[in-house]
Design a protein around this motif. Structure first.
Motif, PDB file in Angstrom:
ATOM      1  N   ARG A  67       0.832  -1.208   0.000  1.00 45.71           N
ATOM      2  CA  ARG A  67       0.000   0.000   0.000  1.00 45.71           C
ATOM      3  C   ARG A  67       0.863   1.254   0.000  1.00 45.71           C
ATOM      4  NH1 ARG A  67      -3.297  -3.327   3.137  1.00 45.71           N
ATOM      5  NH2 ARG A  67      -2.536  -2.486   5.117  1.00 45.71           N
ATOM      6  N   ALA A  70       1.766   1.796  -3.516  1.00 48.38           N
ATOM      7  CA  ALA A  70       0.616   2.361  -4.240  1.00 48.38           C
ATOM      8  C   ALA A  70       0.482   3.852  -3.958  1.00 48.38           C
ATOM      9  CB  ALA A  70      -0.671   1.634  -3.848  1.00 48.38           C
ATOM     10  N   THR A  96       0.033   1.866  -9.425  1.00 46.31           N
ATOM     11  CA  THR A  96      -0.834   2.016  -8.268  1.00 46.31           C
ATOM     12  C   THR A  96      -1.780   0.823  -8.160  1.00 46.31           C
ATOM     13  OG1 THR A  96      -0.727   4.427  -8.446  1.00 46.31           O
ATOM     14  CG2 THR A  96      -2.541   3.514  -7.146  1.00 46.31           C
ATOM     15  N   LEU A 100      -1.772  -2.201  -5.263  1.00 43.45           N
ATOM     16  CA  LEU A 100      -2.962  -2.529  -4.465  1.00 43.45           C
ATOM     17  C   LEU A 100      -3.329  -4.000  -4.611  1.00 43.45           C
ATOM     18  CD1 LEU A 100      -5.086   0.696  -4.987  1.00 43.45           C
ATOM     19  CD2 LEU A 100      -3.881  -0.029  -2.909  1.00 43.45           C
TER      20      LEU A 100
END
Length: 140
Positions: A67, A70, A96, A100
């Motif tokens: 994350r 991302a 991104t 994820l």
């Protein structure tokens, strides 16, 4: 006018305060390396050795790193860093999304998916570097 909206509300503007290289080296690369190194298989004279997170906390740390990748990738779209709204933006959004996906794989404790998505992340990074690395480095 919709409830709670005002025509005079200030627009939040985001501008880069460091270089693209700083974001890559300080944020993105460490996060990507965490994803890439989380699950591995090696073979030596003693046999096959598999590495993957073993505890809930280790899987959670992997999800945090994914994350983080991302989120930090979105910094590449800030004014002062964005190179163009063509491939640069496309590759950034792909990264991104793939990061994820890696976070989801970690949450699911799916080692095979982490490897697969890690390959996808590497591919997106490579395509972007092929097209933009020299240009970005020239700005340093």
């Amino acid at each position: 006018m919709a409830f709670g909206c005002s025509a005079s509300e200030p627009k939040t503007e985001f501008k880069a305060v460091t270089t693209t290289q700083d974001v890559m080296a300080g944020l993105m690369d460490p996060a990507a390396q965490t994803v890439w190194k989380a699950v591995a298989t090696s073979v030596d004279e003693k046999g096959v050795h598999e590495t993957k997170p073993q505890t809930k906390e280790e899987w959670q740390q992997l999800a945090f790193a994914a994350r983080g990748l991302a989120e930090s990738s979105t910094l590449l779209l800030y004014e002062g860093r964005i190179e163009d709204h063509g491939d640069w933006e496309k590759f950034t959004k792909e990264l991104t999304a793939k990061a994820l996906d890696a976070a989801k794989a970690a949450e699911d404790q799916d080692a095979e998916k982490v490897v697969s998505v890690g390959g996808d992340i590497y591919e997106v990074c490579s395509k972007c570097h092929q097209g933009y690395l020299d240009k970005v480095m020239a700005k340093r």
